[in-house]
Structures are given as structure tokens and as C-alpha cells.
Design a protein around this motif. Structure first.
Motif, PDB file in Angstrom:
ATOM      1  N   GLY A 161      -4.275 -12.992  16.480  1.00 49.19           N
ATOM      2  CA  GLY A 161      -5.635 -12.492  16.271  1.00 49.19           C
ATOM      3  C   GLY A 161      -5.756 -10.991  16.149  1.00 49.19           C
ATOM      4  N   SER A 162      -4.663 -10.276  16.158  1.00 50.50           N
ATOM      5  CA  SER A 162      -4.713  -8.809  16.085  1.00 50.50           C
ATOM      6  C   SER A 162      -5.072  -8.336  14.683  1.00 50.50           C
ATOM      7  N   VAL A 163      -5.673  -7.145  14.624  1.00 52.30           N
ATOM      8  CA  VAL A 163      -5.952  -6.476  13.361  1.00 52.30           C
ATOM      9  C   VAL A 163      -5.122  -5.199  13.364  1.00 52.30           C
ATOM     10  N   VAL A 164      -4.096  -5.175  12.514  1.00 57.60           N
ATOM     11  CA  VAL A 164      -3.124  -4.080  12.531  1.00 57.60           C
ATOM     12  C   VAL A 164      -3.507  -3.067  11.456  1.00 57.60           C
ATOM     13  N   THR A 165      -3.931  -1.891  11.920  1.00 58.81           N
ATOM     14  CA  THR A 165      -4.399  -0.835  11.027  1.00 58.81           C
ATOM     15  C   THR A 165      -3.403   0.310  10.905  1.00 58.81           C
ATOM     16  N   ARG A 166      -2.387   0.333  11.803  1.00 64.14           N
ATOM     17  CA  ARG A 166      -1.380   1.404  11.830  1.00 64.14           C
ATOM     18  C   ARG A 166       0.004   0.801  11.948  1.00 64.14           C
ATOM     19  N   ASP A 167       1.011   1.601  11.613  1.00 67.31           N
ATOM     20  CA  ASP A 167       2.397   1.148  11.730  1.00 67.31           C
ATOM     21  C   ASP A 167       2.718   0.729  13.162  1.00 67.31           C
ATOM     22  N   VAL A 168       3.565  -0.277  13.277  1.00 65.16           N
ATOM     23  CA  VAL A 168       4.013  -0.792  14.568  1.00 65.16           C
ATOM     24  C   VAL A 168       5.460  -0.348  14.759  1.00 65.16           C
ATOM     25  N   PRO A 169       5.777   0.346  15.859  1.00 67.78           N
ATOM     26  CA  PRO A 169       7.157   0.799  16.084  1.00 67.78           C
ATOM     27  C   PRO A 169       8.120  -0.370  16.300  1.00 67.78           C
ATOM     28  N   ASP A 170       9.386  -0.127  16.011  1.00 66.31           N
ATOM     29  CA  ASP A 170      10.439  -1.118  16.269  1.00 66.31           C
ATOM     30  C   ASP A 170      10.387  -1.554  17.735  1.00 66.31           C
ATOM     31  N   GLY A 171      10.597  -2.862  17.951  1.00 70.56           N
ATOM     32  CA  GLY A 171      10.776  -3.373  19.307  1.00 70.56           C
ATOM     33  C   GLY A 171       9.564  -3.313  20.215  1.00 70.56           C
ATOM     34  N   MET A 172       8.371  -3.173  19.656  1.00 63.57           N
ATOM     35  CA  MET A 172       7.163  -3.081  20.474  1.00 63.57           C
ATOM     36  C   MET A 172       6.279  -4.307  20.268  1.00 63.57           C
ATOM     37  N   ILE A 173       5.458  -4.602  21.257  1.00 61.90           N
ATOM     38  CA  ILE A 173       4.442  -5.638  21.165  1.00 61.90           C
ATOM     39  C   ILE A 173       3.096  -4.935  21.021  1.00 61.90           C
ATOM     40  N   VAL A 174       2.332  -5.340  19.992  1.00 61.96           N
ATOM     41  CA  VAL A 174       0.990  -4.810  19.800  1.00 61.96           C
ATOM     42  C   VAL A 174       0.011  -5.971  19.802  1.00 61.96           C
ATOM     43  N   ALA A 175      -1.230  -5.690  20.208  1.00 58.65           N
ATOM     44  CA  ALA A 175      -2.279  -6.710  20.192  1.00 58.65           C
ATOM     45  C   ALA A 175      -3.628  -6.025  20.199  1.00 58.65           C
ATOM     46  N   GLY A 176      -4.641  -6.769  19.768  1.00 56.61           N
ATOM     47  CA  GLY A 176      -6.014  -6.294  19.838  1.00 56.61           C
ATOM     48  C   GLY A 176      -6.599  -5.955  18.479  1.00 56.61           C
ATOM     49  N   ASN A 177      -7.847  -5.462  18.544  1.00 58.15           N
ATOM     50  CA  ASN A 177      -8.576  -5.058  17.351  1.00 58.15           C
ATOM     51  C   ASN A 177      -9.292  -3.742  17.631  1.00 58.15           C
ATOM     52  N   PRO A 178      -8.732  -2.632  17.114  1.00 60.11           N
ATOM     53  CA  PRO A 178      -7.491  -2.552  16.367  1.00 60.11           C
ATOM     54  C   PRO A 178      -6.284  -2.726  17.298  1.00 60.11           C
ATOM     55  N   ALA A 179      -5.178  -3.182  16.712  1.00 63.26           N
ATOM     56  CA  ALA A 179      -3.970  -3.421  17.507  1.00 63.26           C
ATOM     57  C   ALA A 179      -3.471  -2.118  18.114  1.00 63.26           C
ATOM     58  N   ARG A 180      -3.031  -2.208  19.363  1.00 66.53           N
ATOM     59  CA  ARG A 180      -2.445  -1.052  20.050  1.00 66.53           C
ATOM     60  C   ARG A 180      -1.195  -1.528  20.781  1.00 66.53           C
ATOM     61  N   VAL A 181      -0.323  -0.599  21.066  1.00 65.33           N
ATOM     62  CA  VAL A 181       0.931  -0.939  21.741  1.00 65.33           C
ATOM     63  C   VAL A 181       0.622  -1.437  23.144  1.00 65.33           C
ATOM     64  N   ILE A 182       1.174  -2.599  23.477  1.00 66.83           N
ATOM     65  CA  ILE A 182       1.033  -3.190  24.810  1.00 66.83           C
ATOM     66  C   ILE A 182       2.235  -2.809  25.667  1.00 66.83           C
ATOM     67  N   ARG A 183       3.435  -3.015  25.100  1.00 67.09           N
ATOM     68  CA  ARG A 183       4.654  -2.697  25.833  1.00 67.09           C
ATOM     69  C   ARG A 183       5.851  -2.940  24.924  1.00 67.09           C
ATOM     70  N   PRO A 184       7.039  -2.468  25.357  1.00 68.13           N
ATOM     71  CA  PRO A 184       8.262  -2.808  24.614  1.00 68.13           C
ATOM     72  C   PRO A 184       8.618  -4.269  24.852  1.00 68.13           C
ATOM     73  N   ILE A 185       9.366  -4.831  23.916  1.00 66.91           N
ATOM     74  CA  ILE A 185       9.858  -6.192  24.082  1.00 66.91           C
ATOM     75  C   ILE A 185      10.815  -6.232  25.261  1.00 66.91           C
ATOM     76  N   ASP A 186      10.657  -7.259  26.094  1.00 73.40           N
ATOM     77  CA  ASP A 186      11.535  -7.455  27.245  1.00 73.40           C
ATOM     78  C   ASP A 186      12.657  -8.400  26.813  1.00 73.40           C
ATOM     79  N   PRO A 187      13.904  -7.915  26.691  1.00 68.72           N
ATOM     80  CA  PRO A 187      14.980  -8.773  26.197  1.00 68.72           C
ATOM     81  C   PRO A 187      15.353  -9.914  27.137  1.00 68.72           C
ATOM     82  N   THR A 188      14.804  -9.935  28.364  1.00 70.00           N
ATOM     83  CA  THR A 188      15.090 -11.033  29.293  1.00 70.00           C
ATOM     84  C   THR A 188      14.095 -12.172  29.136  1.00 70.00           C
ATOM     85  N   ARG A 189      13.060 -11.998  28.315  1.00 73.52           N
ATOM     86  CA  ARG A 189      12.033 -13.044  28.141  1.00 73.52           C
ATOM     87  C   ARG A 189      12.233 -13.811  26.880  1.00 73.52           C
TER      88      ARG A 189
END
Length: 189
Positions: A161-189
């Protein structure tokens, strides 16, 4: 005809009064006919791929999978890598160019929108474009919208459901409207 395609891909404003616009519109009609065929009845995975190859105008690796329905009006500027999965109900407005690198997953109802219209009401029937790039291993959640000019980084995740208006960095999780960085991907999950 190639002139209008080059100008469109370069992001120039394409006017409905352009002398090449009727030829462009004929391409839309051809593509929409193929999309209608894709979305009617059952097709094997190979059958879906064969229709997509005709829509996108390029061969696809046997590892590419899509679950129709699928929506596009142009299709000629979409490029898809290996291991890509496109779920039900996705829409690609690709006049600005959509590149989907290897191992990208698109959830149901994802919209990749490279096209936009001028703010000026007198010119709003016209279109300009910006490309979209989904880098290797990106995952786009159900119902997300990726807007013109956006790059989604390698292995990044776009929340449903996110609306992505800007570039998303490598390895990051984004969400929301407009999408914003939530956190880096956790490789243990």
C-alpha cells in the motif's frame, strides 16, 4: 515514428497534436489487444510468457512468472530480468521505461507509473515521462504505487500500500504514503 518514441523515452512532453501521435496510438491499440488476449481465459506459464514477449517486444527467460490479469497500454519500454515474479492485477504505465532486474517480486495490484501530466490545465491531456528502475532482488508489496523517476534499490522492500515518490536505498524497508525508510533489512528474518 522512432522520433516520437525517442522523445517520449527522453521525458519530453508529448503533445496529442504531435504529427506522430496517431502512429503511437496504433501501438497502444495493438498492445491493448494483446493484453485483452492475455487476460481472457487460462494460459499456461509458457503461454503467458509468450504473450508478454509480444507485448514487451523482447524474449523472456523461462524463470519469469506472471499471474494475469495484467494491465498496460504501451508495453514497448518494459525490460524484465531473470527470476522475476509479477502477481495478479499489476499495472505498468511504461512510456518512460520500466526496468525490472533479476529476482524482483511484485505483489498483487502493484502499479509502476512512469507517466505524468502537466499541472497546466490547458496542457493536461499531454504526457511526459520518467523511468522506473527496480534493482536486483527488490520486493514490492501488494498495492504499492511506484511513481515516475523512482529507483528501488537492491534487495529493498516496499511495504504493501505504499506510495513511493523518492528513490529507495539498497537493503532498506520503506512504507507509508509517502513512503519513508522504516529500517534496514534484518538478514536474520
Amino acid at each position: 515514428m522512432n522520433d516520437i518514441l525517442e522523445r517520449m523515452r527522453a521525458g519530453e512532453l508529448i503533445l496529442e497534436t504531435d504529427p506522430d501521435y496517431p502512429a503511437l496510438y496504433r501501438l497502444f491499440e495493438e498492445t491493448m489487444s494483446l493484453v485483452g488476449e492475455l487476460n481472457t481465459g487460462y494460459h499456461t506459464a509458457d503461454g503467458v510468457r509468450a504473450l508478454l514477449e509480444r507485448i514487451w517486444g523482447e524474449p523472456l527467460d523461462a524463470s519469469v512468472r506472471m499471474f494475469p490479469p495484467f494491465h498496460t497500454a504501451f508495453g514497448k519500454f518494459t525490460r524484465v530480468g531473470k527470476g522475476v515474479f509479477i502477481n495478479f492485477g499489476c499495472t505498468f504505465l511504461d512510456r518512460g521505461g520500466i526496468t525490472i532486474e533479476d529476482d524482483v517480486f511484485l505483489g498483487p495490484g502493484v502499479q509502476l507509473l512512469t507517466e505524468n501530466h502537466p499541472e497546466n490545465p490547458e496542457q493536461r491531456h499531454n504526457v511526459y515521462t520518467r523511468p522506473i528502475l527496480l534493482r536486483k532482488g527488490a520486493w514490492i508489496g501488494a498495492g504499492a504505487l511506484i511513481l515516475p523517476g523512482v529507483t528501488v534499490g537492491e534487495h529493498a522492500i516496499v511495504g504493501a500500500g505504499s506510495v513511493v515518490t523518492r528513490d529507495v536505498p539498497d537493503g532498506m524497508i520503506v512504507a507509508g504514503n509517502p513512503a519513508r525508510v522504516i529500517r534496514p533489512i534484518d538478514p536474520t528474518r
